[in-house]
Motif scaffolding. Sequence first.
Motif, PDB file in Angstrom:
ATOM      1  N   ALA A 265     -23.407  64.190  27.664  1.00 19.29           N
ATOM      2  CA  ALA A 265     -24.444  64.850  28.468  1.00 19.29           C
ATOM      3  C   ALA A 265     -24.074  66.303  28.759  1.00 19.29           C
ATOM      4  N   VAL A 276     -28.856  67.849  31.088  1.00 17.08           N
ATOM      5  CA  VAL A 276     -28.783  66.393  30.939  1.00 17.08           C
ATOM      6  C   VAL A 276     -27.679  65.878  31.848  1.00 17.08           C
ATOM      7  N   ILE A 300     -32.065  62.804  22.445  1.00 12.45           N
ATOM      8  CA  ILE A 300     -32.142  61.819  23.528  1.00 12.45           C
ATOM      9  C   ILE A 300     -32.718  60.501  23.018  1.00 12.45           C
TER      10      ILE A 300
END
Length: 323
Positions: A265, A276, A300
């Motif tokens: 992330a 993220v 994603i």
Amino acid sequence: MTHDDVIRDEEIAAQAAAWVVRLRADDVGLEDWDTATAWLNADPAHQRAFDEAEGLWSAADELASARPATVIDLASQRERRASPGRRWLIAAPAMAAAVAAAVFLLPLFRPIPTAVYETAPGETRTVALEDGSRLQINGGSRVSVKMERGRRLVHMDQAEAVFDVAHDADRPFLVDVGESQVRVVGTAFNIRRSAQDTEVSVMRGVVEVSDLDQPSRKVRLTVGQAVRRADVDDRMAVAPADVRTAAAWTEGRRAYVDRPLSEIAADLSRGFVTPVTTAPDAANVRFTGVLVLDDEGAVIDRLERLLPITATRGPQGVRLERR
């Protein structure tokens, strides 16, 4: 002023002149700079003497470019100098030494600027340094560079960059990152600094990674090796590194071997505009594979298919949660 005070001033002036000469020498090293800095900081009188030596150099430089001065008969003025100026006579040798030393110093003490390079999330930048080295800086990074005479110094905050360092045995390339310092002469390597750890991967040559506070605590890395230092336990863990993927982000992809989702992330937040984050229950979900960084939404979606997670999109960005 007592005789002892005069002697002390003379000694300080002589030391300042000696530092002026030493720091100008061709073989000046990092230890010399560190010792000189400690001497200057030890007493305000040291800094004043050093500044005076530098000022005398400037005066000497101006005189050198001017027309010859009128010759003065020093013998005829000796009597006039002797009575009011015993203190001047005692300090004269040191001051003369400072003047002589200062002749060498003006280029050395001109301020050396620090260049700061910043990138926004999703932005990358390539920087060519004056010594021929090249930096490829990933998004969401801040890197400062100072090209000093005896060393090349880089400081990294939370950032990622690939370094291709030009060889210069007399001027080491130092990178201060987190609690570590990376020292090289000429090589290529990737440094990734996050909020939790620092990782250095070597793609060419040899680098040395040491503790900033304990320089004797260090590891030496060669091609195909990496060291990861976690802030939480301060361990330096050396492991093999794939030179083909160590800086894969420069080619639009990321390669992971059993890495936590929180790290992925953070990388996506650096590589794309939208941040993220991970929920606590998903932060340690492990991932092994290669992600093509073509489009944030597509990346994603792939993670949702490959891992037991779901993505929630909102005004603050994308949040990854365990399914």
